[in-house]
Motif scaffolding. Structure first.
Motif, PDB file in Angstrom:
ATOM      1  N   ALA A 157       0.822  -1.213   0.000  1.00  0.00           N
ATOM      2  CA  ALA A 157       0.000   0.000   0.000  1.00  0.00           C
ATOM      3  C   ALA A 157       0.859   1.267   0.000  1.00  0.00           C
ATOM      4  N   GLU A 158       2.119   1.134   0.470  1.00  0.00           N
ATOM      5  CA  GLU A 158       3.047   2.268   0.456  1.00  0.00           C
ATOM      6  C   GLU A 158       3.877   2.308  -0.831  1.00  0.00           C
ATOM      7  N   GLY A 159       3.548   1.442  -1.801  1.00  0.00           N
ATOM      8  CA  GLY A 159       4.188   1.509  -3.112  1.00  0.00           C
ATOM      9  C   GLY A 159       5.399   0.625  -3.296  1.00  0.00           C
ATOM     10  N   HIS A 160       5.598  -0.368  -2.412  1.00  0.00           N
ATOM     11  CA  HIS A 160       6.741  -1.263  -2.506  1.00  0.00           C
ATOM     12  C   HIS A 160       6.271  -2.693  -2.766  1.00  0.00           C
ATOM     13  N   TYR A 161       7.233  -3.547  -3.112  1.00  0.00           N
ATOM     14  CA  TYR A 161       7.032  -4.990  -3.144  1.00  0.00           C
ATOM     15  C   TYR A 161       7.811  -5.587  -1.980  1.00  0.00           C
ATOM     16  N   ALA A 162       7.394  -6.775  -1.517  1.00  0.00           N
ATOM     17  CA  ALA A 162       8.106  -7.371  -0.387  1.00  0.00           C
ATOM     18  C   ALA A 162       7.911  -8.875  -0.367  1.00  0.00           C
ATOM     19  N   ASP A 172      13.203 -13.326   7.672  1.00  0.00           N
ATOM     20  CA  ASP A 172      13.789 -12.547   6.585  1.00  0.00           C
ATOM     21  C   ASP A 172      12.804 -11.521   6.058  1.00  0.00           C
ATOM     22  N   LEU A 173      13.344 -10.459   5.494  1.00  0.00           N
ATOM     23  CA  LEU A 173      12.540  -9.388   4.900  1.00  0.00           C
ATOM     24  C   LEU A 173      13.320  -8.783   3.747  1.00  0.00           C
ATOM     25  N   MET A 174      12.721  -8.820   2.565  1.00  0.00           N
ATOM     26  CA  MET A 174      13.283  -8.154   1.407  1.00  0.00           C
ATOM     27  C   MET A 174      12.234  -7.190   0.867  1.00  0.00           C
ATOM     28  N   VAL A 175      12.677  -5.984   0.501  1.00  0.00           N
ATOM     29  CA  VAL A 175      11.770  -4.937   0.019  1.00  0.00           C
ATOM     30  C   VAL A 175      12.393  -4.299  -1.219  1.00  0.00           C
ATOM     31  N   TRP A 176      11.591  -4.168  -2.284  1.00  0.00           N
ATOM     32  CA  TRP A 176      12.076  -3.532  -3.511  1.00  0.00           C
ATOM     33  C   TRP A 176      10.974  -2.667  -4.103  1.00  0.00           C
ATOM     34  N   ARG A 177      11.358  -1.843  -5.099  1.00  0.00           N
ATOM     35  CA  ARG A 177      10.441  -0.808  -5.580  1.00  0.00           C
ATOM     36  C   ARG A 177      10.000  -0.981  -7.026  1.00  0.00           C
ATOM     37  N   SER A 178      10.675  -1.833  -7.793  1.00  0.00           N
ATOM     38  CA  SER A 178      10.278  -1.999  -9.195  1.00  0.00           C
ATOM     39  C   SER A 178      10.508  -3.430  -9.632  1.00  0.00           C
ATOM     40  N   GLN A 179       9.712  -3.890 -10.621  1.00  0.00           N
ATOM     41  CA  GLN A 179       9.900  -5.226 -11.164  1.00  0.00           C
ATOM     42  C   GLN A 179       9.276  -5.333 -12.552  1.00  0.00           C
TER      43      GLN A 179
END
Length: 359
Positions: A157-162, A172-179
């Motif tokens: 909802a904040e514009g990221h992927y995870a 573990d936690l991975m967060v990215w912004r484009s795909q």
């Protein structure tokens, strides 16, 4: 369920480890020094305190620049006097969660508290923060899977992927912004796989493996039943052998094994994928073997490390190697052939276990 592949590409050493406001890509640390390898191995097995101690004893003079950067990052990040991580008071949920996970990783890898206590504290913190932000209907959500799913929806909802889960034994936690995504055809030793590949970029976090090793080693991607997921900044090129073999073939082997064998243990999936790498690797063979040698364990709960140990031991036995250099001096074609035979034998064993031996 997903399986991760750890690349031998050392990427980014993040500058400030005392609650930095912005953990972005800053220093390229392609540390492949023989002297630093034991510290990297211990970091990948979650013992950053021992890795730091080894690096403190290792003089920086004479190390390549990239390894000096790695050494400085590890010594700073895992300093017992480090004040730790705290999100800004007005941080969004994603930034808060990233800070909280980094605090968890730091405490876990330095051994400052027991893993069970740290996990319980992580769950309490996530539930408490979500409740404080007015996120509804979380009290009955099971930890970790259901709460992770809700947290991911808030991140999106904040514009990221995870992606959230447990890699090895670590949350573990991975967060990215484009795909972006495309369909690739991958030739494997025993089959041809057509797979969906998602190319992920612009990362805010590449997970605990990157964190624990100051990005000397990174996750290259993972496989799920719905396709392969590639961490773009872990590769110099998406056309080179490091991507084509160490990621694409490795993960496509997982994809094939999900379909054919269904319920293999994590270490067994990794064992088969690593044999696939060694069957196909040419220019990356030395780096691939180095990665396997530096991260070995007899603990099946560490699937990459345990698979590395089995692959190395079985190939050395098969090739009659008993010297300090191990497979590093072996003929390339002999390694290819032996790895293929081990993979074929494993497939035959799995088939026999399922259907019984052929008459």
């Amino acid at each position: 369920m997903y399986q991760l592949v750890v690349t031998a590409i050392a990427a980014i050493c993040l500058a400030s480890e005392s609650g930095a406001e912005d953990e972005t890509e800053r220093t390229d640390t392609r540390c492949r020094s023989h002297e630093a390898a034991p510290a990297i191995g211990h970091a990948l097995q979650g013992d950053a305190a021992l890795a730091r101690d080894l690096l403190l004893e290792l003089p920086s003079d004479g190390l390549p620049d990239e390894c000096q950067a790695f050494r400085a990052c590890m010594i700073d990040r895992f300093d017992p006097e480090n004040p730790g991580y705290a999100a800004e008071a007005d941080a969004g949920f994603t930034d808060w969660l990233l800070a909280r996970y980094r605090a968890y990783w730091n405490a876990l890898f330095t051994g400052s508290q027991e893993a069970e206590l740290l996990e319980a504290a992580l769950e309490d913190a996530v539930r408490g923060e979500m409740a404080a932000r007015g996120i509804e209907d979380i009290s009955d959500l099971a930890w970790p899977a259901e709460l992770h799913a809700r947290a991911i929806s808030e991140i999106e909802a904040e514009g990221h992927y995870a992606i959230m889960g447990i890699t090895g034994t670590v949350h573990d936690l991975m967060v990215w912004r484009s795909q972006e995504e495309e369909i690739r055809t991958v030739e494997l030793p025993e089959s041809t796989q057509e797979v969906r590949v998602v190319f992920m970029d612009d990362f805010a976090s590449r997970g605990w493996i990157s964190y624990a090793s100051c990005s000397a080693r990174n996750v290259g991607g993972w496989a799920r039943e719905d396709g392969l997921f590639a961490v773009v900044p872990s590769y110099d090129s998406l056309e080179g052998e490091e991507f084509e073999v160490n990621f694409l073939a490795h993960e496509a082997q997982h994809f094939a094994d999900y379909a054919q064998w269904n319920e293999l243990e994590s270490w067994h999936l990794e064992y088969r994928a690593k044999l696939t790498e060694l069957t196909l690797a040419n220019s990356t063979m030395e780096k691939t073997l180095t990665r396997f040698y530096e991260d070995r364990s007899d603990n099946p709960a560490l699937p990459h490390s345990y698979a590395n140990a089995r692959v190395i031991a079985e190939l050395e036995e098969r090739l009659g190697i008993d010297n300090a250099r191990g497979l590093m001096n072996a003929d390339l074609e002999r390694i290819h052939a032996a790895a293929r035979i081990l993979l074929n034998e494993d497939s035959a064993s799995l088939a026999a276990a399922r259907h019984g031996p052929e008459n």
